[in-house]
Design an enzyme around this catalytic site. Sequence first.
Site, mmCIF file in Angstrom:
data_model
loop_
_atom_site.group_PDB
_atom_site.id
_atom_site.type_symbol
_atom_site.label_atom_id
_atom_site.label_comp_id
_atom_site.label_asym_id
_atom_site.label_seq_id
_atom_site.Cartn_x
_atom_site.Cartn_y
_atom_site.Cartn_z
ATOM 1 N N CYS A 198 0.800 -1.221 0.000
ATOM 2 C CA CYS A 198 0.000 0.000 0.000
ATOM 3 C C CYS A 198 0.835 1.275 0.000
ATOM 4 O O CYS A 198 0.303 2.355 -0.265
ATOM 5 C CB CYS A 198 -0.934 -0.004 1.211
ATOM 6 S SG CYS A 198 -2.099 -1.380 1.226
ATOM 7 N N ASN B 8 -10.445 0.783 2.029
ATOM 8 C CA ASN B 8 -8.990 0.773 1.839
ATOM 9 C C ASN B 8 -8.708 0.587 0.353
ATOM 10 O O ASN B 8 -8.810 -0.510 -0.184
ATOM 11 C CB ASN B 8 -8.367 -0.361 2.653
ATOM 12 C CG ASN B 8 -6.847 -0.416 2.516
ATOM 13 O OD1 ASN B 8 -6.247 0.319 1.727
ATOM 14 N ND2 ASN B 8 -6.215 -1.291 3.266
ATOM 15 N N HIS C 35 -1.743 19.818 7.348
ATOM 16 C CA HIS C 35 -2.640 18.731 6.944
ATOM 17 C C HIS C 35 -1.896 17.399 6.997
ATOM 18 O O HIS C 35 -0.698 17.332 6.690
ATOM 19 C CB HIS C 35 -3.181 18.973 5.536
ATOM 20 C CG HIS C 35 -3.794 20.317 5.337
ATOM 21 N ND1 HIS C 35 -5.024 20.653 5.860
ATOM 22 C CD2 HIS C 35 -3.340 21.427 4.693
ATOM 23 C CE1 HIS C 35 -5.310 21.909 5.539
ATOM 24 N NE2 HIS C 35 -4.301 22.397 4.839
ATOM 25 N N HIS D 40 -14.272 5.518 5.391
ATOM 26 C CA HIS D 40 -15.714 5.322 5.475
ATOM 27 C C HIS D 40 -16.360 5.321 4.093
ATOM 28 O O HIS D 40 -17.202 4.473 3.784
ATOM 29 C CB HIS D 40 -16.334 6.422 6.345
ATOM 30 C CG HIS D 40 -17.815 6.318 6.505
ATOM 31 N ND1 HIS D 40 -18.697 6.920 5.638
ATOM 32 C CD2 HIS D 40 -18.576 5.673 7.439
ATOM 33 C CE1 HIS D 40 -19.942 6.659 6.023
ATOM 34 N NE2 HIS D 40 -19.894 5.906 7.115
ATOM 35 N N HIS E 277 -2.444 6.843 5.538
ATOM 36 C CA HIS E 277 -2.993 5.745 4.743
ATOM 37 C C HIS E 277 -4.204 5.133 5.428
ATOM 38 O O HIS E 277 -4.136 4.704 6.585
ATOM 39 C CB HIS E 277 -1.916 4.684 4.519
ATOM 40 C CG HIS E 277 -2.450 3.394 3.983
ATOM 41 N ND1 HIS E 277 -3.236 3.333 2.854
ATOM 42 C CD2 HIS E 277 -2.327 2.115 4.420
ATOM 43 C CE1 HIS E 277 -3.563 2.076 2.611
ATOM 44 N NE2 HIS E 277 -3.031 1.326 3.551
ATOM 45 N N HIS F 28 12.549 0.996 5.281
ATOM 46 C CA HIS F 28 12.314 -0.413 4.930
ATOM 47 C C HIS F 28 12.798 -1.288 6.078
ATOM 48 O O HIS F 28 13.964 -1.256 6.447
ATOM 49 C CB HIS F 28 13.057 -0.761 3.636
ATOM 50 C CG HIS F 28 12.474 -1.934 2.902
ATOM 51 N ND1 HIS F 28 12.228 -3.140 3.511
ATOM 52 C CD2 HIS F 28 12.083 -2.071 1.609
ATOM 53 C CE1 HIS F 28 11.709 -3.968 2.617
ATOM 54 N NE2 HIS F 28 11.595 -3.359 1.467
#
Length: 496
Positions: A224, A424, A387, A420, A391, A303
């Site tokens: 993702c 995802n 802001h 909502h 994810h 990573h």
Amino acid sequence: MPAQPLPDFSTSVRLKYVKLGYQYLVNHFLTLLLIPMIATCVLELVRRGPEELISIYNSLDLDVIHILCSSFVIIFVLTVYYMSRPRPVYLVDYACFKPAASCRVPFATFMEHTSMICEDPKSVQFQTRILERSGLGEETCLPPANHYIPPNPTMEAGRAEAQLVIFSAIDDLIKKTGLQPKHIDILVVNCSLFSPTPSLSAMIVNKYKLRSNIKSFNLSGMGCSAGLLSIDLARDLLQVLPGSNALVISTEIITPNYYKGNRRDMLLPNCLFRMGAAAILLSNRRRDATRAKYRLLHVVRTHKGADDRAYRCVYQEEDSDGHCGISLSKDLMAIAGDALKSNITTIGPLVLPMSEQLLFFFTLVGRKLINPTLRPYIPDFKQAFEHFCIHAGGRAVIDELQKSLQLSAEHVEASRMTLHRFGNTSSSSLWYELNYIESKGRMKRGDRVWQIGFGSGFKCNSAVWKCLRTVKTPVDGPWSECIHRYPVDIPEIVKL
């Protein structure tokens, strides 16, 4: 005579204003130091008068050789500085795929299909509990092939979904920017689980008849957070290719990845993942600065794949019955927190004001030398960013980051509402969140945005953008028809 109790400083002194004063003093220290020095110099020059200044200049006895050499050195230094600066990377505009109402999967429909497909009642009950606590709404969407009973996860159906979401996003971006396909110099596509031959990038080249010398890349298996990896790759290419445009596509194709088995750690993606895609146009041409929305300031990649637990916490494999799926480890949140900590350690010095860096440094020294039990200082990232786009991997992810970074409900509103409304959507979720902020009319010139993505491997990636102009409320896009209904109250449990 009894001793007088000490006053309660937390109420008698406005600590808030003391902290604000400290922050202003430290963050503007150089300015506050230079202003008196400059004022003193100006007053001294005025006091001496023009005649005395001219006599001082004449006494220096500079000849033409000295002047030419000094000018050459100054010009050389300025030229080297200008040439060594990284090229600015601008985000001209972006577009997100807006699914059709026919793809909608309300809770009742999802559970009805699940009960008809799944033979194990315990697995149905488990998915019901997950959906009740997921934070998803009634308008999330799945691709057409997943509406069949049973789903039809064929290669052809996967390609059909890819063409639908990717081409729709690109068409909207072309309409917004007036971009001609022949002017695209770099193409980067990321899709983690669906990697056909020819690649998705080749599919786009074929559809839009892009140039034969285009720099084309297709990233798969990177989870993702691959959307920010694609931005980083495009940025690096734009540093070595002057006057170029880069088209970045972030998506996840759901069709071929429906899990048919009963392992609970593999059933979670069925409940959370939904269809989506984003197309982003980047440029390094300075003339695009006048029309671009944002400028890319930093990309930080972390990573944790060297650790076995982190490597296997999001893992594609087959269960005992031969059904392929994605298993999510119970240690996922702990591993994500560790990756976020490493990422913050790197990005903090790049973005935090000096006042926060000093507090963090002094606390760290105090823990090492004085008291190891001293509570660690968590930097206030709200001073660095207006802001936050976290994810939308799930409610637990958003809750954990809100707690770790001490963010308010408004700071994580875009992430919660995106989860909502759209579920995802993997790597494209960050762009739905950014569009939510714009659709609410909150993006002003000079605002800074922090995008945080998590992905398999395990990776935590960050991107920092600066808004170049006040963004007008979009009249189209994924939120155009429903933004007036948001934010909505999301209960802890929705009873099904």
